[in-house]
Design an enzyme around this catalytic site. Structure first.
Site, short mmCIF file in Angstrom:
data_model
loop_
_atom_site.label_atom_id
_atom_site.label_comp_id
_atom_site.label_asym_id
_atom_site.label_seq_id
_atom_site.Cartn_x
_atom_site.Cartn_y
_atom_site.Cartn_z
N LYS A 157 0.69 -1.18 -0.10
CA LYS A 157 -0.18 -0.09 0.14
C LYS A 157 1.38 1.39 0.21
O LYS A 157 2.09 0.96 0.31
CB LYS A 157 -0.88 -0.16 1.25
CG LYS A 157 -1.89 1.14 1.39
CD LYS A 157 -2.91 0.85 2.75
CE LYS A 157 -3.45 1.59 2.66
NZ LYS A 157 -4.66 1.86 4.56
N SER A 190 -8.99 1.99 3.73
CA SER A 190 -8.88 2.70 2.50
C SER A 190 -7.89 2.03 1.39
O SER A 190 -7.36 2.47 0.49
CB SER A 190 -7.71 3.86 3.24
OG SER A 190 -7.16 3.48 3.80
N SER A 207 -9.40 -0.35 7.64
CA SER A 207 -8.85 -0.39 5.67
C SER A 207 -8.41 -1.51 5.59
O SER A 207 -7.58 -1.93 4.52
CB SER A 207 -8.40 1.03 6.13
OG SER A 207 -9.07 2.12 6.16
#
Length: 482
Positions: free
Chosen positions: A76, A151, A175
């Site tokens: 990420k 996210s 997330s």
């Protein structure tokens, strides 16, 4: 397109049926072909990826390889890695090349894992749909008209689309678990403090936690073995002896007590989600597990408590982006204060600005006691609810979200609705508990739905073992889009 689990990729590498360079190149080719439609990756560097793969092949040839050596992984865009873009999908960090590496990334590099690239995310991890990214929205590989969740949507989409065997995400209020659910993969949010936060760009420091995202619980256990470590550079890192998170993978489900929170199974649950949860309940009971009703009475207060506290911490953490030392700086300004104001106005997106303003408000004189202090007291009540529930069960079964993946654009049009979609995940972060999402079926539209298993502190091995046993007796995790 490669369709290996992490464990399968490791076996292929160590039996020398494939080289690390060949495997990495297969994934790079798949990314080149399919990423334009998904926007799961935002930063790639094939030269660096293949250099890491060549080094992994050398380790394997010399006989000093780790179990994960040569296996590709995606990160990420919140994790720093020396020489790579680490932008948090924000304009304000668009030109930032990290001079250092996050501890959790370094742990995986030390094992010889190969970096595929940086995955898309909501800007500074603020969002539930991966639509606040400076680089554009990520798409759900099961149906590109829908969001992948957020996210960590890019990491979930990359694994679901088989553009990576595994990825790292971060979980501040759900997330990892929510996008894992929306994309039909497995994702684990560990107990707060067992994975170092050093080098993971901060959103809300008392909530943020890195975790693995992969096709199976077994893969997540293998990753957590390599990820977890104490770290003197992270003051919230826990000093604990290393443990083997795969040790309970073969533990039968018979005798496991599974709590069903009555507050989580109400009328607001979509029919497809309810059916998926029933799939898991039926499977658990068939394998000898016992289900008991538990209560988490502070559930409805977890959303306001979370967004007060997380926004307060965000307003503090994001004050470091001033246009002076690194990141975006406005081209025109009149004085220092104007430079700060213009740089932040140009560099931050609307959702980040909204949360900074909320956080600054609740920390301001006259409102601290009314909002921030009360939210901290609620946080303790939420944690106490879980401890009461765990007196009568081993793990808790819950939804990850009220619905399957929503249509793109439907979340950002109503911020309050977006915040409420986190109702089943944020309480875990308030309490600092571990929780795991695993595939549990599909809704009527063919979109994947996940179930959430919540454990008491440091019960990751138990959660992973239960999830692995569920996956041994089901096939939902084996499905792939397209």
């Amino acid at each position: 397109m490669p369709r290996h689990t992490l464990a399968q990729a490791a076996q292929l590498l160590h039996s020398k049926q494939v080289s690390a360079v060949e495997l990495a190149q297969d994934y790079l080719n798949a990314i080149q072909e399919h990423n334009p439609a998904l926007n799961a990756y935002v930063h790639l560097d094939a030269e660096k990826t293949l250099a890491e793969a060549r080094a992994a092949d050398q380790r394997i040839a010399q006989g000093n390889a780790h179990a994960l050596t040569g296996v590709p992984i995606a990160y990420k865009d919140i994790f720093c890695q020396q020489g790579w873009h680490s932008s948090c999908c924000s304009k304000i960090l668009d030109n930032f090349i990290s001079p250092y590496t996050a501890t959790v990334v370094q742990n995986l590099l030390n094992c010889g894992m190969v970096t595929l690239g940086r995955t898309n995310m909501d800007e500074f991890a603020m969002g539930s749909a991966n639509e606040t990214s400076f680089y554009g929205a990520c798409k759900n590989p099961w149906h590109t008209a829908h969001t992948p969740g957020g996210s960590s949507g890019g990491s979930a989409a990359a694994v679901a689309a088989r553009l990576a065997p595994a990825a790292l995400g971060s979980d501040t209020g759900g997330s990892i678990r929510q996008p894992a659910s929306h994309c039909g993969i497995t994702g684990l949010k560990p107990t707060y403090g067992i994975v170092s936060r050093f080098g993971m760009v901060a959103y809300a420091s008392s909530f943020d936690q890195a975790g693995p995202m992969a096709q199976t619980a077994e893969d997540c256990a293998l990753l957590l073995n390599a990820m977890a470590s104490s770290d003197p550079r992270d003051s919230t890192s826990l000093e604990r002896e290393a443990e083997d998170y795969t040790r309970q993978l073969n533990q039968p489900l018979k005798g496991l007590k599974v709590g069903l929170p009555k507050e989580y199974f109400g009328s607001g649950l979509d029919e497809g989600v309810a059916n998926a949860l029933q799939n898991i309940i039926t499977l658990l009971q068939e394998q000898g597990a016992e289900t008991v009703e538990v209560s988490l009475p502070q559930t409805e207060l977890s959303i306001p408590a979370y967004y007060v506290l997380a926004s307060a911490e965000a307003s503090t953490n994001l004050s470091r982006y001033d246009g002076v030392r690194y990141g975006h700086r406005a081209a025109e300004f009149t004085d220092l204060e104007d430079m700060y104001s213009r740089s932040r106005a140009e560099g931050f997106g609307s959702e980040v600005k909204r949360r900074i303003m909320i956080g600054t408000y609740v920390l301001s004189h006259g409102y601290y006691d009314a909002y921030y202090l009360k939210a901290q007291k609620l946080r303790r009540l939420v944690a106490d609810d879980f401890q009461t529930a765990f007196q009568s069960c081993d793990v808790i079964l819950a939804p990850n979200a009220p619905t399957a993946a929503p249509l793109s654009g439907s979340v950002q049009s109503d911020p309050v609705k977006a915040y409420l979609s986190d109702i089943f995940t944020v309480s875990v972060n308030l309490a600092g508990l571990p929780a795991l999402s695993l595939p549990a079926g599909f809704d009527a539209a063919g979109l994947p739905v996940g179930a959430q298993l919540i454990g008491n502190y440091f019960s990751e091995a138990k959660l992973l073992g239960a999830a692995h046993q569920i996956q041994l007796h089901s096939s939902w995790h084996q499905n792939a889009p397209g």
